[in-house]
Design a protein around this motif. Structure first.
Motif, short mmCIF file in Angstrom:
data_model
loop_
_atom_site.label_atom_id
_atom_site.label_comp_id
_atom_site.label_asym_id
_atom_site.label_seq_id
_atom_site.Cartn_x
_atom_site.Cartn_y
_atom_site.Cartn_z
N MET A 145 -6.63 -7.37 -2.98
CA MET A 145 -7.37 -6.31 -2.32
C MET A 145 -7.05 -6.24 -0.83
SD MET A 145 -9.15 -4.59 -4.50
CE MET A 145 -10.39 -3.72 -3.54
N GLU A 146 -7.32 -7.32 -0.09
CA GLU A 146 -7.33 -7.25 1.37
C GLU A 146 -5.96 -6.90 1.96
OE1 GLU A 146 -9.01 -9.33 -0.42
OE2 GLU A 146 -11.06 -9.34 0.32
N SER A 147 -4.91 -7.56 1.51
CA SER A 147 -3.58 -7.29 2.07
C SER A 147 -2.76 -6.36 1.20
CB SER A 147 -2.80 -8.60 2.22
OG SER A 147 -3.42 -9.43 3.16
N CYS A 148 -3.27 -6.00 0.06
CA CYS A 148 -2.49 -5.23 -0.92
C CYS A 148 -1.13 -5.90 -1.13
CB CYS A 148 -2.33 -3.77 -0.47
SG CYS A 148 -1.92 -2.68 -1.85
N ALA A 149 -1.19 -7.22 -1.31
CA ALA A 149 0.04 -8.02 -1.43
C ALA A 149 0.25 -8.44 -2.88
CB ALA A 149 -0.09 -9.26 -0.54
N PRO A 150 1.51 -8.64 -3.28
CA PRO A 150 1.77 -9.10 -4.65
C PRO A 150 1.13 -10.46 -4.90
CG PRO A 150 3.82 -8.46 -3.53
CD PRO A 150 2.75 -8.46 -2.50
N PHE A 151 0.55 -10.65 -6.08
CA PHE A 151 -0.04 -11.95 -6.44
C PHE A 151 0.98 -13.07 -6.23
CE2 PHE A 151 -3.80 -11.10 -9.60
CZ PHE A 151 -4.37 -10.24 -8.68
N ARG A 152 2.22 -12.79 -6.55
CA ARG A 152 3.29 -13.80 -6.48
C ARG A 152 3.42 -14.45 -5.11
NH1 ARG A 152 7.80 -14.64 -9.79
NH2 ARG A 152 8.68 -15.62 -7.95
N GLU A 153 3.02 -13.72 -4.05
CA GLU A 153 3.19 -14.25 -2.70
C GLU A 153 2.09 -15.23 -2.30
OE1 GLU A 153 3.92 -11.14 0.13
OE2 GLU A 153 5.72 -10.44 -0.93
N PHE A 154 1.07 -15.36 -3.14
CA PHE A 154 0.01 -16.32 -2.82
C PHE A 154 0.44 -17.71 -3.27
CE2 PHE A 154 -2.08 -12.34 -2.50
CZ PHE A 154 -3.09 -12.52 -1.57
N ASP A 155 -0.08 -18.73 -2.58
CA ASP A 155 0.26 -20.11 -2.94
C ASP A 155 -0.51 -20.55 -4.18
OD1 ASP A 155 1.88 -20.91 -0.44
OD2 ASP A 155 0.08 -19.93 0.34
N VAL A 156 -1.75 -20.05 -4.26
CA VAL A 156 -2.62 -20.43 -5.38
C VAL A 156 -3.29 -19.17 -5.90
CG1 VAL A 156 -4.60 -21.85 -6.08
CG2 VAL A 156 -3.06 -22.67 -4.27
N ILE A 157 -3.37 -19.05 -7.23
CA ILE A 157 -4.15 -17.97 -7.82
C ILE A 157 -5.28 -18.60 -8.61
CG2 ILE A 157 -4.13 -16.03 -9.44
CD1 ILE A 157 -1.26 -15.52 -8.61
N TRP A 172 0.79 -1.22 0.00
CA TRP A 172 0.00 0.00 0.00
C TRP A 172 0.84 1.29 0.00
CZ3 TRP A 172 -4.35 1.60 -1.71
CH2 TRP A 172 -4.81 2.87 -1.33
N PRO A 173 1.91 1.38 0.85
CA PRO A 173 2.67 2.65 0.83
C PRO A 173 3.18 3.01 -0.57
CG PRO A 173 3.31 1.32 2.71
CD PRO A 173 2.43 0.45 1.85
N GLN A 174 3.58 2.01 -1.38
CA GLN A 174 4.06 2.32 -2.74
C GLN A 174 2.90 2.52 -3.71
OE1 GLN A 174 5.74 -0.39 -0.78
NE2 GLN A 174 7.13 -1.19 -2.35
N VAL A 175 1.81 1.80 -3.46
CA VAL A 175 0.68 1.86 -4.39
C VAL A 175 -0.15 3.14 -4.19
CG1 VAL A 175 -1.57 0.76 -4.85
CG2 VAL A 175 0.49 -0.63 -4.75
N ALA A 176 -0.22 3.62 -2.95
CA ALA A 176 -1.11 4.74 -2.62
C ALA A 176 -0.94 5.96 -3.54
CB ALA A 176 -0.95 5.13 -1.15
N PRO A 177 0.32 6.39 -3.80
CA PRO A 177 0.43 7.58 -4.67
C PRO A 177 -0.11 7.32 -6.09
CG PRO A 177 2.55 7.05 -3.65
CD PRO A 177 1.61 5.94 -3.31
N GLU A 190 -8.17 -14.06 -0.61
CA GLU A 190 -8.37 -12.63 -0.85
C GLU A 190 -8.92 -12.44 -2.26
OE1 GLU A 190 -5.16 -10.10 0.27
OE2 GLU A 190 -4.82 -11.18 2.16
N ARG A 191 -9.45 -11.23 -2.50
CA ARG A 191 -9.97 -10.92 -3.84
C ARG A 191 -8.89 -10.28 -4.70
NH1 ARG A 191 -13.70 -6.43 -2.27
NH2 ARG A 191 -12.27 -6.37 -0.50
N GLY A 192 -8.97 -10.50 -5.99
CA GLY A 192 -8.07 -9.82 -6.92
C GLY A 192 -8.84 -9.40 -8.16
N PHE A 193 -8.47 -8.25 -8.72
CA PHE A 193 -9.10 -7.77 -9.95
C PHE A 193 -8.00 -7.24 -10.86
CE2 PHE A 193 -11.96 -7.11 -6.35
CZ PHE A 193 -13.02 -7.90 -6.75
N ILE A 194 -8.35 -6.96 -12.11
CA ILE A 194 -7.35 -6.38 -13.02
C ILE A 194 -7.46 -4.86 -12.90
CG2 ILE A 194 -6.43 -6.41 -15.37
CD1 ILE A 194 -6.84 -9.22 -14.33
N PRO A 195 -6.34 -4.19 -12.68
CA PRO A 195 -6.42 -2.73 -12.64
C PRO A 195 -6.88 -2.21 -14.02
CG PRO A 195 -4.29 -3.52 -11.83
CD PRO A 195 -4.98 -4.69 -12.45
#
Lengths: 214, 688
Positions: B98-110, B9-14, B75-80
């Protein structure tokens, strides 16, 4: 509350954190939903398209937060203000949290026009060298037409610059803007037109409306 | 597997601050849950923007189902939106949940829900923005496992280069079970290939890398284009069915968005499946058997859902909500419950034969927008071919009822290019719409006749996998335009508008719907040439798709337009909805003879094979009673569904259907505590 038939509840709430980026319309819809979740006995307009009798205070731009924003809600019966507030708080997210509720007379002007003077605080991540230069005019685009606004017509008094030290901000800028029946100057637009003495843009972290007054 | 996720989030917010519509990216909605106590995570992605994806029921259902299990989180994910995709790339930032504002790569399953054919390039866009190799074969051990499901998984072949494993059918149980299995294997240190092998052994899972593609001649003999490469890998993958649907509560916690989304209201799914048997309709084939929720379940779910979300509108969703055996009672109870509260109750899909005066009265309580009906074809002959089983009289009766009850606008949906269509059928659309307009005018007071509007919306027929019309080619785009112009020129009334969809997009849909594995390379090439957000008219890039076809050597015209004999083995023969291919072929032959097949939930079994094949049956809240033209006929004509005449001949059958069971009060969990307490329903932004 002198007229028992008039249950007009004025609620103070905040708009902060990342929810500062919501638009006025999105805030309005979110507040209506919070009122319904709270289970308050809200009044409904009679007519072709019935809707909740709720009125919102002066709009904030997307990206600008507020510490004491207002909405007026018409109820159909008396609910103790503290009970209504508690129910609303239970139904609200932290960044849109109500903080006060009181009944007001039906003759009291609407929140959207009653408080034309707003005090804003902008948090800056860099101290403007040599102070802040406020432009005399600001060009805005309205309905695809460019319009020049004289800052002096809207800015009340001077901008006050103070140094602070918290949360990444090193300075804050406090200023008061008055909206006119003919139009208003948005705080974010004024700030993007302000510079330091060398002409560099200000490094703005957040903008918050601290207070609204008549 | 990891204990926590990186918060971007800190990098994404701007970037969000200067993006179009920041509210798409904020999270912190009321109802958003960020589960912390987990070490194995799913990012459930709807491959389009937040406005389209947030209302999606699959995302809601699967995120809740996974979060309900210990040690798992979703968590939920959408395409920007395109502007934000550019901004992320420019800033060197990845796509985030959405929920953690985390990179998709860090999830075990997409997980991707493949809601329609045109989301394919968006899946690639998401993988690319995530920094995950586009092709499954290029992924490393610690890359997330990419799974997909939804309607397009019924012909998964055009997605096979990109997806590690497909979940076929309903995911309520399949997805959490698979998550638990994958977690255990990861904990035990199993390599990626073993995890996929284990998934392939589970019912309803298709792992494309474990199959060899046969030649056309081999496929026609073997009955399938794919041959398993290993023991334990099934020849045919049969869809999963969520057996507990009918008894499960219609309300479950959901996120209440700030942004204005496409379906900005509470959804309560009243029934699943539709056995009307329209021969072009994929949904009608893949959600069999039909399962209804009880009146009490639905009414309590609406009450709980509205109270917990604060919505002022509820939609009673399904493929055909007026088919619910007790729809009148449901509407009457809800109308009584919410009278005077400004709450709207909407019924999204109205069957023409069940929209009479009673129904008009029940849904007429509130503000009247437009009303939409779908006759689908302009002549009775063609409606019999497609097994639509509604007549002109059904349409006119519905119009009479609606306009007398206060509606002033009506939209009629049709398809052009249906199998056997002639110019007479196209002109029939114009004639039907004009006569419907005349009826509408007669039904309203003279002074209001000027307000009556009728609009005709014509879509190009797209042959869908797993339907009786899967063997039929699509007409070429030029011919589609000619027929659309014929329709436009045949409408003489100014008050009747005609709209049609761009045939170029429907062409891509047809290729995606019918393509084999080579279509997957085509998607990749089109995306590399800039195709993305293809469902958005302003972004659809026809040239990219044309050039991509040349590049990979795919004869896209042949894929979309070739008509095969019923019985030809199609590229998705290894995937089963439960309805048998033999039955689909029989239905195609009946279409050629203009013979209709009645809906089995009103009477006789039509022997599609879904109930015995899935070891299940239709579950109804009460016996269904056919209405409109389908109610006509007596016992003398019962069972004579072979007859072909002006009207559909599915009269009330005398045979009982062994595959109908009724919901009993004991089954109905609403009696106890079906409606979940607010436990999982958190205030947005608070971490749990």
């Amino acid at each position: 509350m002198t007229d028992p038939a008039n249950f007009r509840l004025r609620v103070t709430f905040c708009k902060r954190g990342r929810l500062s980026m919501l638009s006025h319309l999105e805030i309005a819809r979110a507040l209506e939903r919070a009122v319904r979740r709270a289970g308050l006995p809200y009044a409904i307009s009679q007519g072709f398209s019935p809707h909740m009798k709720i009125a919102f205070g002066a709009a904030l731009p997307v990206g600008v937060g507020g510490d004491s924003e207002l909405f007026d809600l018409q109820l159909t019966r008396y609910v103790a203000p503290q009970k209504a507030l508690a129910a609303l708080q239970e139904a609200s997210v932290p960044d849109l949290m109500p903080s006060a509720a009181r009944y007001i007379e039906h003759t009291v002007p609407a929140a959207s026009v009653a408080f034309p003077k707003s005090t804003y605080v902008a948090r800056l991540t860099a101290l403007p060298e040599g102070g802040v230069v406020v432009p005399e005019t600001v060009t805005v685009v309205r309905k695809k037409k460019e319009k020049e606004l004289a800052v002096g017509e809207f800015l009340l008094g001077a901008m006050e610059l103070d140094s602070v030290a918290d949360d990444g901000a090193v300075a804050q800028l406090r200023f008061k803007l008055e909206s006119k029946p003919t139009g208003s100057l948005r705080p974010d637009i004024l700030l993007t037109n302000c510079t330091d003495a060398a002409g560099n843009p200000l490094q703005i972290a957040t903008i918050t409306r601290m207070a609204q007054e008549a | 597997m990891r204990d926590s996720l990186t918060n971007l989030w800190p990098q994404v917010a701007p970037l969000v601050a200067s993006a179009e519509r920041p509210s798409r990216y904020l999270n912190h909605e009321f109802g958003a849950v960020c589960k912390q106590d987990a070490d194995f995570r799913l990012c459930m992605v709807y491959p389009d923007t937040y406005e389209l994806g947030q209302p999606n029921q699959a995302v809601r259902i699967l995120v809740n189902a996974v979060n309900a299990r210990p040690r798992l989180a979703a968590e939920r994910g959408f395409i920007p939106a395109p502007d934000m995709c550019d901004a992320l790339r420019a800033a060197g930032l990845p796509i985030f949940s959405m929920e953690s504002c985390a990179p998709f790569r860090e999830f075990d399953v997409i997980g991707f829900t493949l809601a329609h054919e045109l989301v394919a390039t968006n899946v690639l866009e998401a993988l690319d923005l995530a920094g995950i190799p586009i092709r499954a074969e290029d992924r490393a051990e610690d890359d997330p496992i990419i799974v997909a499901g939804g309607p397009c998984a019924y012909n998964p072949e055009p997605f096979t280069l990109f997806i590690d494993a497909f979940s076929i059918g309903e995911g309520e149980e399949a997805i959490p079970e698979a998550m638990e299995l994958m977690r255990e294997l990861r904990l035990a240190g199993a390599p990626r290939a073993d995890i996929l092998r284990a998934l392939a052994a589970q019912p309803g899972w298709y792992v494309p890398s474990l199959y060899r593609v046969r030649s056309e001649s081999e496929a026609q003999v073997a009955g399938s284009w794919l041959e398993p490469l290993e023991e334990g890998v099934p020849d045919t993958v049969v869809k999963r069915l969520y057996e507990g649907f009918a008894e499960s509560p219609g309300w479950e916690p959901c996120v209440v968005p700030y942004a204005e989304v496409v379906h900005d209201r509470l959804s309560v799914e009243v029934l699943r499946g539709c056995a009307r048997g329209c021969r072009f309709c994929q949904a009608g084939m893949m959600y069999r058997p039909v399962r209804e929720r009880s009146v009490r379940n639905i009414v309590e779910s609406v009450k709980a859902g509205l109270a917990h979300t604060g919505y002022d509108e509820v939609s009673l969703t399904s493929l055909s909500s007026t088919d619910h055996s007790q729809v009148a009672q449901i509407l009457a109870e809800l109308n009584g419950e919410f009278a005077g509260t400004g709450t709207r109750i909407s019924l999204p899909s109205q069957r023409l034969d069940s929209f009479g005066v009673d129904m008009a009265g029940l849904v007429a309580g509130q503000k009247k927008g437009g009303l939409t009906f779908a006759p689908e074809a302009g002549t009775q002959r063609l409606r019999n071919v497609i097994n639509k089983n509604v007549t002109e009289d059904d349409l006119f009766a519905a119009i009479d009822a609606a306009f007398a009850a206060g509606w002033r606008r009506c939209k009629l949906y049709f398809m052009i290019g249906l199998p056997t269509e002639t110019d007479e059928d196209v002109k029939g659309i114009a004639s039907l719409a004009q006569r419907a307009y005349d009826r509408a005018k007669k039904a309203v007071p003279p002074e209001q006749r000027g307000n009556v509007r009728m609009s005709v919306s014509a879509a190009l027929f797209v042959p869908k996998a797993q339907t009786p019309f899967q063997w039929d080619g699509q007409i070429p785009p030029e011919e589609a335009r000619r027929r659309a112009h014929l329709l436009r020129d045949s409408v003489k009334y100014k008050a009747v508008d005609v709209h049609w969809h761009d045939p170029a997009t429907s062409f891509v849909e047809a290729v995606m719907s019918r393509g084999g594995r080579l279509a997957s390379a085509w998607v990749e090439a089109a995306w590399k040439r800039g195709a993305c957000f293809d469902a958005w008219t302003e972004h659809f890039n026809e040239q990219a798709w044309r050039d991509a076809a040349d590049e990979v050597g795919l004869d896209v015209e042949a894929v979309a337009q070739t008509t095969f004999e019923p019985g030809y083995v199609m590229p998705w023969a290894h995937i089963s909805t439960g309805a048998s291919t033999g039955w689909l072929a029989k239905e195609r032959r009946r279409a050629a003879e203009e013979v209709t097949t009645p809906d089995c939930t009103f009477g006789a079994c039509s022997a599609c094979g879904a109930c015995p094949g899935l070891d299940s049956s239709n579950v109804l809240a009460a016996l269904r009673v056919a209405a409109g033209s389908n109610a006509a006929g007596d016992d003398a004509s019962a069972g004579s569904s072979e007859a072909c005449g002006d009207a559909p001949s599915n009269a009330r059958p005398s045979r009982r259907n062994p595959y109908i069971s009724l919901l009993t009060v004991e089954d109905d969990c609403v009696q106890e505590n079906a409606v979940p307490e607010c436990g999982g329903f958190d205030k947005g932004g608070e971490r749990r």
